[in-house]
Design a protein around this motif. Structure first.
Motif, short mmCIF file in Angstrom:
data_model
loop_
_atom_site.label_atom_id
_atom_site.label_comp_id
_atom_site.label_asym_id
_atom_site.label_seq_id
_atom_site.Cartn_x
_atom_site.Cartn_y
_atom_site.Cartn_z
N THR A 1 2.78 29.48 56.38
CA THR A 1 3.97 29.00 55.70
C THR A 1 4.88 30.19 55.44
OG1 THR A 1 2.71 27.24 54.64
CG2 THR A 1 4.80 27.82 53.62
N VAL A 2 6.16 30.04 55.73
CA VAL A 2 7.12 31.14 55.57
C VAL A 2 8.36 30.61 54.86
CG1 VAL A 2 8.51 32.88 56.76
CG2 VAL A 2 6.30 32.21 57.71
N ASP A 3 8.75 31.28 53.78
CA ASP A 3 10.02 30.96 53.13
C ASP A 3 11.09 31.83 53.78
OD1 ASP A 3 8.78 29.19 51.43
OD2 ASP A 3 8.75 30.56 49.72
N ILE A 4 12.12 31.19 54.30
CA ILE A 4 13.27 31.89 54.86
C ILE A 4 14.35 31.91 53.79
CG2 ILE A 4 15.11 31.87 56.59
CD1 ILE A 4 12.53 32.59 57.87
N HIS A 5 14.79 33.09 53.46
CA HIS A 5 15.91 33.26 52.54
C HIS A 5 17.11 33.63 53.41
CE1 HIS A 5 13.34 33.87 48.81
NE2 HIS A 5 12.45 33.86 49.80
N TYR A 6 18.24 32.99 53.18
CA TYR A 6 19.44 33.34 53.92
C TYR A 6 20.65 33.17 53.00
CZ TYR A 6 19.97 28.29 54.62
OH TYR A 6 20.08 26.94 54.42
N ARG A 7 21.72 33.86 53.34
CA ARG A 7 22.94 33.78 52.55
C ARG A 7 24.00 33.03 53.34
NH1 ARG A 7 21.75 39.57 50.62
NH2 ARG A 7 20.63 39.13 48.71
N GLU A 8 24.53 32.02 52.69
CA GLU A 8 25.58 31.21 53.29
C GLU A 8 26.76 31.20 52.33
OE1 GLU A 8 25.26 27.37 55.97
OE2 GLU A 8 24.72 26.96 53.89
N HIS A 9 27.89 31.77 52.76
CA HIS A 9 29.08 31.90 51.91
C HIS A 9 28.74 32.65 50.63
CE1 HIS A 9 30.90 29.16 54.73
NE2 HIS A 9 29.98 28.26 54.45
N GLY A 10 27.87 33.68 50.74
CA GLY A 10 27.50 34.50 49.61
C GLY A 10 26.46 33.92 48.68
N ALA B 1 22.28 32.34 63.46
CA ALA B 1 23.44 32.69 64.27
C ALA B 1 23.80 34.16 64.02
CB ALA B 1 24.62 31.78 63.91
N VAL B 2 24.62 34.73 64.87
CA VAL B 2 25.09 36.09 64.70
C VAL B 2 25.71 36.20 63.30
CG1 VAL B 2 26.71 37.83 65.51
CG2 VAL B 2 25.51 36.41 67.15
N GLY B 3 25.32 37.25 62.57
CA GLY B 3 25.91 37.49 61.26
C GLY B 3 25.19 36.82 60.10
N THR B 4 24.10 36.09 60.38
CA THR B 4 23.36 35.43 59.31
C THR B 4 22.45 36.45 58.62
OG1 THR B 4 23.32 33.34 60.52
CG2 THR B 4 21.74 33.59 58.72
N GLU B 5 22.72 36.73 57.35
CA GLU B 5 21.86 37.63 56.59
C GLU B 5 20.65 36.84 56.13
OE1 GLU B 5 22.21 40.91 53.00
OE2 GLU B 5 23.67 39.28 53.08
N HIS B 6 19.45 37.36 56.40
CA HIS B 6 18.25 36.60 56.11
C HIS B 6 17.04 37.51 55.93
CE1 HIS B 6 18.29 37.18 60.46
NE2 HIS B 6 16.98 36.99 60.46
N LEU B 7 15.98 36.93 55.35
CA LEU B 7 14.69 37.59 55.28
C LEU B 7 13.61 36.53 55.33
CD1 LEU B 7 12.88 37.44 52.44
CD2 LEU B 7 14.65 38.90 51.59
N ALA B 8 12.44 36.93 55.79
CA ALA B 8 11.29 36.03 55.88
C ALA B 8 10.23 36.49 54.88
CB ALA B 8 10.71 36.05 57.29
N ARG B 9 9.73 35.53 54.10
CA ARG B 9 8.70 35.83 53.11
C ARG B 9 7.52 34.89 53.34
NH1 ARG B 9 9.00 38.64 48.60
NH2 ARG B 9 11.26 38.64 48.61
N PRO B 10 6.47 35.39 54.02
CA PRO B 10 5.30 34.53 54.25
C PRO B 10 4.54 34.26 52.96
CG PRO B 10 4.82 36.76 54.95
CD PRO B 10 6.27 36.74 54.55
N GLN B 11 3.92 33.11 52.91
CA GLN B 11 3.05 32.74 51.80
C GLN B 11 1.62 32.89 52.31
OE1 GLN B 11 4.71 31.98 48.80
NE2 GLN B 11 6.34 32.69 50.16
N GLY B 12 1.09 34.10 52.23
CA GLY B 12 -0.18 34.41 52.86
C GLY B 12 0.08 34.87 54.29
N ALA B 13 -0.94 34.84 55.12
CA ALA B 13 -0.80 35.27 56.52
C ALA B 13 -0.05 34.23 57.34
CB ALA B 13 -2.16 35.53 57.13
N ALA B 14 0.77 34.72 58.27
CA ALA B 14 1.54 33.82 59.14
C ALA B 14 1.70 34.46 60.52
CB ALA B 14 2.91 33.54 58.54
N ARG B 15 1.87 33.59 61.49
CA ARG B 15 2.15 34.02 62.86
C ARG B 15 3.48 33.40 63.25
NH1 ARG B 15 -3.09 33.35 61.97
NH2 ARG B 15 -4.51 34.99 62.67
N ILE B 16 4.39 34.24 63.74
CA ILE B 16 5.75 33.81 64.00
C ILE B 16 6.18 34.26 65.38
CG2 ILE B 16 8.14 33.97 63.20
CD1 ILE B 16 6.01 35.15 60.63
N LEU B 17 6.71 33.33 66.15
CA LEU B 17 7.27 33.65 67.46
C LEU B 17 8.76 33.92 67.26
CD1 LEU B 17 6.40 33.70 70.49
CD2 LEU B 17 7.49 31.46 70.66
#
Length: 105
Positions: free
Chosen positions: A56-65, A81-97
């Motif tokens: 499980t991964v929580d994706i945090h992103y900023r949209e219009h600040g 998309a290009v310019g999307t500020e984001h971070l990924a925060r797994p909840q425990g171990a995760a595998r992501i493509l």
């Protein structure tokens, strides 16, 4: 090798965000990541496809600040998309493509 079978559920890395390079298709990379730690806020210089293979991964992103958070489960896909500020925060171990422009953050 003309074909490859990857059992993503069996992949681990020796550090958070360690990756298995699967393919480079004309400057677009396909990498399988293992992590149990968050990634930092960043903006890619190209589009990014982020598919959760396990965990499980929580994706945090900023949209219009404004910060938004969406929880991804195995099988879910996030497109940045290009310019999307984001971070990924797994909840425990995760595998992501991750599919993105070669050399992207």
């Amino acid at each position: 090798m003309s074909q490859q079978i990857i059992r993503s559920a069996e992949f681990t890395a020796d550090r958070a965000w360690g990756a298995l390079d699967i393919a480079n298709m004309n400057g677009i990379t396909v990498r399988l990541h293992w992590t149990d730690q968050p990634y930092r806020w960043h903006i890619n210089d190209g589009e990014e496809v982020f598919a959760v293979m396990s965990g499980t991964v929580d994706i945090h992103y900023r949209e219009h600040g404004v910060e938004q958070i969406v929880r991804l489960q195995a099988g879910d896909i996030f497109f940045a998309a290009v310019g999307t500020e984001h971070l990924a925060r797994p909840q425990g171990a995760a595998r992501i493509l991750v599919i993105e422009k070669e050399g992207s953050v």
